[in-house]
Design an enzyme around this catalytic site. Sequence first.
Site, PDB file in Angstrom:
ATOM      1  N   ASP A  27      23.066  39.913   3.429  1.00 50.59           N
ATOM      2  CA  ASP A  27      24.101  38.892   3.607  1.00 50.59           C
ATOM      3  C   ASP A  27      23.584  37.887   4.629  1.00 50.59           C
ATOM      4  OD1 ASP A  27      26.381  37.436   3.506  1.00 50.59           O
ATOM      5  OD2 ASP A  27      27.699  38.975   4.313  1.00 50.59           O
ATOM      6  N   ALA A  28      22.870  36.913   4.120  1.00 46.52           N
ATOM      7  CA  ALA A  28      22.082  36.014   4.970  1.00 46.52           C
ATOM      8  C   ALA A  28      22.560  34.572   4.903  1.00 46.52           C
ATOM      9  CB  ALA A  28      20.617  36.094   4.561  1.00 46.52           C
ATOM     10  N   LYS A  29      23.295  34.239   3.866  1.00 49.33           N
ATOM     11  CA  LYS A  29      23.863  32.895   3.688  1.00 49.33           C
ATOM     12  C   LYS A  29      22.826  31.801   3.920  1.00 49.33           C
ATOM     13  CE  LYS A  29      28.568  34.509   4.335  1.00 49.33           C
ATOM     14  NZ  LYS A  29      28.366  35.937   4.643  1.00 49.33           N
ATOM     15  N   ARG A  30      21.654  31.977   3.292  1.00 49.86           N
ATOM     16  CA  ARG A  30      20.586  31.009   3.424  1.00 49.86           C
ATOM     17  C   ARG A  30      20.722  29.874   2.410  1.00 49.86           C
ATOM     18  NH1 ARG A  30      20.048  34.336   7.345  1.00 49.86           N
ATOM     19  NH2 ARG A  30      17.987  34.885   8.138  1.00 49.86           N
ATOM     20  N   ASP A  45      28.553  31.275   9.089  1.00 49.20           N
ATOM     21  CA  ASP A  45      29.258  32.439   8.535  1.00 49.20           C
ATOM     22  C   ASP A  45      30.625  32.505   9.194  1.00 49.20           C
ATOM     23  OD1 ASP A  45      29.844  35.062   7.447  1.00 49.20           O
ATOM     24  OD2 ASP A  45      27.700  35.416   7.326  1.00 49.20           O
TER      25      ASP A  45
END
Lengths: 276, 276
Positions: free
Chosen positions: A91-94, B96
């Site tokens: 879960d890195a939201k890159r 996030d």
Amino acid sequence: MNATQLFEEIKKKKSFLCVGLDTVLEQVPEHLLKYKDPVLEFNKQIIDATKDLCVAYKPNTAFYEARGIKGWQSLIDTWKYIPEDVFTIADAKRGDIGNTSAMYADAFFNLEKSEMSFDAVTVAPYMGKDSVGPFLQYKDKWVILLALTSNPSHEDFQTLEGSSGKLYEEVIRVSAQWADNDQLMYVVGATRGKEFEHIRKLAPDNFLLVPGVGAQGGSLAEVCEYGLNTQCGLLVNSSRGIIYASKGLDFAEKAREEALKLQKEMEHILKNKGLI
Amino acid sequence: MNATQLFEEIKKKKSFLCVGLDTVLEQVPEHLLKYKDPVLEFNKQIIDATKDLCVAYKPNTAFYEARGIKGWQSLIDTWKYIPEDVFTIADAKRGDIGNTSAMYADAFFNLEKSEMSFDAVTVAPYMGKDSVGPFLQYKDKWVILLALTSNPSHEDFQTLEGSSGKLYEEVIRVSAQWADNDQLMYVVGATRGKEFEHIRKLAPDNFLLVPGVGAQGGSLAEVCEYGLNTQCGLLVNSSRGIIYASKGLDFAEKAREEALKLQKEMEHILKNKGLI
């Protein structure tokens, strides 16, 4: 692991639970602090206690990066410890321009380069198709694109009305052309219960990763009422509610109890819908 | 470093150049491969050769994460090597939910926890205010929010028309309420030259970080014609055009030549505009 295989795991375990490994050193029980890497030891015991009850683990990379090199090592060692038959999500939201997203894809998918090879990575959609494409080059891996998130300020931009609907709707509509259902999931927060019915019209066949059950207040029953499809199509995540169920010697046992409660509820739902 | 101090550095160096340290091992000249950390050695020599010509360095974290632990160590050691009077940007494009963004803020701002303390981090706006807020808690640090990026597929979402304008315009308008000009910059790609005039109306006083000059085809003159404000207000980045000017023994010398060309052009522009 493709969508069919993931559904097989869900039927086998009677669960579509994803356990979020958002581990901070300050929350690790005191008796683990004697270990060389207390975060890793904590994660190992959580994994041992829950691996038969969940189909996915999702470490949020932020919690590891915050501790610099030591944290990054904990992340690698945690990934290595997760059994092969459990789906793994970074879960890195890159997301960045093409040549840079290719580097992020290496970071999370390329075992040889980075010592990690997650099944999936979460990606932010703001920069569009060419920021997502490099991840999709890994044909056996998944992109989980942010659509409608669980945090209160998702309303700042995600629900803005444009000529063809809300922004998150356009994100789903446009991105559906980039990959098929074996490579593309969406993040939809559990706190958005009633909107799942609508989202299922836009993305009938995609798996949805659903954070926000538990600490953030989302309802599993409501999510399932509107969100389930014929292949289950949901991975429901709980992080704090499971891993911090106790801060004592019994932390892993209590984590199992919380995971078991969710698994039982999921089993009931899957049976009711005729999926198992 | 606040906006006034940054402008002082710009006047002193007659430059608003940011050098992008997007270093990949495969591009490092062969004679450096004997070093324990060739990427670090490459960066050190680039920094030594350009530090009087630029006001900022911007390592893109993807290029470091792609190499796992070794890469993360290169990033830390590179940050440590950058002189204190040069502005440092972690080009990380994070963001996030609140408690998680707080972890990302630790990763890039909290020296004690992560061994790094950049002046600024790039942040993706999709998740809204509470995903940005934790970075702003560090009162002497900056958020550089993605507005209009340099990649072709920025058109997928950033320029979607809503009831109050395009998405990137709304991002600027809404986020301007979250922080003042000493903590908030925007990313605006150099490939969007003609749109700078319009963006300056929305964000007259903010610094803009401008990637895309050089390899991506943006024009410095066009950016400056429309983008300069009374405190300069621009950090123009070049990565590949400078650091990979040569792959030979003379790589640092050639990098300096390329940086010097841009610095001279910037000096000329600053003089013409009466800013120095």
